[in-house]
Design a protein around this motif. Structure first.
Motif, PDB file in Angstrom:
ATOM      1  N   LEU A  32       0.820  -1.211   0.000  1.00 35.59           N
ATOM      2  CA  LEU A  32       0.000   0.000   0.000  1.00 35.59           C
ATOM      3  C   LEU A  32       0.855   1.263   0.000  1.00 35.59           C
ATOM      4  N   TYR A  33       1.967   1.222   0.721  1.00 33.74           N
ATOM      5  CA  TYR A  33       2.829   2.397   0.855  1.00 33.74           C
ATOM      6  C   TYR A  33       4.078   2.325  -0.025  1.00 33.74           C
ATOM      7  N   GLY A  34       4.251   1.225  -0.754  1.00 33.77           N
ATOM      8  CA  GLY A  34       5.425   1.096  -1.611  1.00 33.77           C
ATOM      9  C   GLY A  34       6.718   1.085  -0.830  1.00 33.77           C
ATOM     10  N   ASP A  35       6.687   0.483   0.372  1.00 31.92           N
ATOM     11  CA  ASP A  35       7.868   0.484   1.240  1.00 31.92           C
ATOM     12  C   ASP A  35       7.953  -0.834   1.990  1.00 31.92           C
ATOM     13  N   TYR A  36       8.876  -1.682   1.569  1.00 31.64           N
ATOM     14  CA  TYR A  36       9.054  -2.993   2.206  1.00 31.64           C
ATOM     15  C   TYR A  36      10.112  -2.958   3.307  1.00 31.64           C
ATOM     16  N   THR A  37      10.484  -1.756   3.728  1.00 31.31           N
ATOM     17  CA  THR A  37      11.443  -1.631   4.825  1.00 31.31           C
ATOM     18  C   THR A  37      10.758  -1.177   6.108  1.00 31.31           C
ATOM     19  N   ILE A  38       9.431  -1.208   6.134  1.00 29.69           N
ATOM     20  CA  ILE A  38       8.737  -0.806   7.358  1.00 29.69           C
ATOM     21  C   ILE A  38       9.134  -1.734   8.504  1.00 29.69           C
ATOM     22  N   GLU A  39       9.143  -1.193   9.694  1.00 28.78           N
ATOM     23  CA  GLU A  39       9.677  -1.897  10.864  1.00 28.78           C
ATOM     24  C   GLU A  39       9.043  -3.275  11.117  1.00 28.78           C
ATOM     25  N   PRO A  40       7.737  -3.456  10.937  1.00 25.97           N
ATOM     26  CA  PRO A  40       7.184  -4.795  11.170  1.00 25.97           C
ATOM     27  C   PRO A  40       7.767  -5.876  10.246  1.00 25.97           C
ATOM     28  N   LEU A  41       8.303  -5.463   9.101  1.00 26.59           N
ATOM     29  CA  LEU A  41       8.894  -6.428   8.175  1.00 26.59           C
ATOM     30  C   LEU A  41      10.385  -6.630   8.416  1.00 26.59           C
ATOM     31  N   THR A  42      10.979  -5.803   9.232  1.00 24.34           N
ATOM     32  CA  THR A  42      12.420  -5.925   9.479  1.00 24.34           C
ATOM     33  C   THR A  42      12.741  -6.312  10.918  1.00 24.34           C
ATOM     34  N   GLN A  43      11.721  -6.426  11.758  1.00 22.21           N
ATOM     35  CA  GLN A  43      11.940  -6.776  13.160  1.00 22.21           C
ATOM     36  C   GLN A  43      12.523  -8.180  13.281  1.00 22.21           C
ATOM     37  N   SER A  44      13.517  -8.325  14.150  1.00 23.94           N
ATOM     38  CA  SER A  44      14.137  -9.633  14.367  1.00 23.94           C
ATOM     39  C   SER A  44      13.383 -10.398  15.453  1.00 23.94           C
ATOM     40  N   LEU A  45      13.620 -11.686  15.492  1.00 26.89           N
ATOM     41  CA  LEU A  45      13.007 -12.522  16.521  1.00 26.89           C
ATOM     42  C   LEU A  45      13.478 -12.092  17.908  1.00 26.89           C
ATOM     43  N   ASP A  46      14.741 -11.751  18.044  1.00 26.93           N
ATOM     44  CA  ASP A  46      15.259 -11.290  19.336  1.00 26.93           C
ATOM     45  C   ASP A  46      14.560 -10.003  19.786  1.00 26.93           C
ATOM     46  N   ASP A  47      14.367  -9.062  18.846  1.00 29.85           N
ATOM     47  CA  ASP A  47      13.670  -7.810  19.182  1.00 29.85           C
ATOM     48  C   ASP A  47      12.227  -8.082  19.589  1.00 29.85           C
ATOM     49  N   LEU A  48      11.569  -8.971  18.868  1.00 25.69           N
ATOM     50  CA  LEU A  48      10.186  -9.303  19.200  1.00 25.69           C
ATOM     51  C   LEU A  48      10.099  -9.973  20.566  1.00 25.69           C
ATOM     52  N   THR A  49      10.991 -10.897  20.843  1.00 22.31           N
ATOM     53  CA  THR A  49      10.996 -11.587  22.133  1.00 22.31           C
ATOM     54  C   THR A  49      11.185 -10.587  23.276  1.00 22.31           C
ATOM     55  N   ALA A  50      12.090  -9.640  23.093  1.00 22.91           N
ATOM     56  CA  ALA A  50      12.312  -8.606  24.110  1.00 22.91           C
ATOM     57  C   ALA A  50      11.066  -7.732  24.259  1.00 22.91           C
ATOM     58  N   GLU A  51      10.419  -7.398  23.159  1.00 21.93           N
ATOM     59  CA  GLU A  51       9.201  -6.586  23.206  1.00 21.93           C
ATOM     60  C   GLU A  51       8.094  -7.323  23.963  1.00 21.93           C
ATOM     61  N   LEU A  52       7.966  -8.604  23.715  1.00 20.98           N
ATOM     62  CA  LEU A  52       6.943  -9.399  24.405  1.00 20.98           C
ATOM     63  C   LEU A  52       7.195  -9.424  25.914  1.00 20.98           C
ATOM     64  N   ALA A  53       8.460  -9.454  26.310  1.00 17.13           N
ATOM     65  CA  ALA A  53       8.804  -9.489  27.733  1.00 17.13           C
ATOM     66  C   ALA A  53       8.495  -8.158  28.422  1.00 17.13           C
ATOM     67  N   ARG A  54       8.534  -7.048  27.661  1.00 17.66           N
ATOM     68  CA  ARG A  54       8.307  -5.719  28.236  1.00 17.66           C
ATOM     69  C   ARG A  54       6.834  -5.356  28.364  1.00 17.66           C
ATOM     70  N   GLY A  55       5.979  -5.968  27.564  1.00 18.20           N
ATOM     71  CA  GLY A  55       4.587  -5.541  27.527  1.00 18.20           C
ATOM     72  C   GLY A  55       3.625  -6.702  27.671  1.00 18.20           C
TER      73      GLY A  55
END
Length: 167
Positions: A32-55
């Motif tokens: 939709l935005y012509g941008d495949y570098t948006i953060e949800p597509l570049t987030q790593s598993l380690d970053d997601l795991t840390a995010e899950l632990a914080r919230g």
């Protein structure tokens, strides 16, 4: 399908399924935005795991499969930020996103320190904007997040006294 969708708190071992679902669901946003570098597509598993632990994270399961997810966290100023509401494309338009959003709101509004609920979406994401407006959110800010993407921040007051004990 024969099975019902259940909503529950995410477990640490759900992180990989959540990340894969996020990647699948944000393809349409990237297009939709012509941008495949948006953060949800570049987030790593380690970053997601840390995010899950914080919230706080909720998932919707169909059997053992995570088919939808939403995350959020509350800050010291009383704002609960809800993010990354994703529903598997094959299960969209059946009310699952609304059910997850309602469950996340209930989680946060059970805390008397939470005074407002906030979320963001892209300015062209009409389905998201429609869902959030139907749940009482109103736009409070916009921010340029990329060459073609403006993030719209929407907010609503947390219900006051909804969980107060009666004498």
């Amino acid at each position: 399908m024969g099975m019902s969708v259940t909503i529950s708190a995410a477990r640490e071992q759900d992180a990989e399924q959540i990340l894969k679902l996020q990647y699948l669901c944000y393809q349409s946003e990237a297009e939709l935005y012509g941008d495949y570098t948006i953060e949800p597509l570049t987030q790593s598993l380690d970053d997601l795991t840390a995010e899950l632990a914080r919230g706080h994270c909720l998932v919707a399961r169909l059997g053992d499969e995570v088919v939808a997810s939403v995350r959020g966290c509350a800050d010291a100023e009383g704002t609960a930020r809800i993010a990354r509401l994703v529903v598997h494309p094959r299960l969209r338009h059946h009310g699952l996103g609304g059910r997850l959003l309602d469950a996340m709101e209930l989680h946060f509004t059970s805390d008397p320190a939470v005074r407002r609920l906030q979320l963001s979406t892209g300015h062209r994401s009409e389905g998201n904007l429609r869902l959030y407006r139907s749940r009482g959110y109103t736009p409070v800010a916009t921010e340029q997040a990329g060459p073609r993407l403006r993030l719209v921040t929407l907010e609503k007051a947390a219900p006051s006294g909804a969980y107060a004990a009666s004498a």
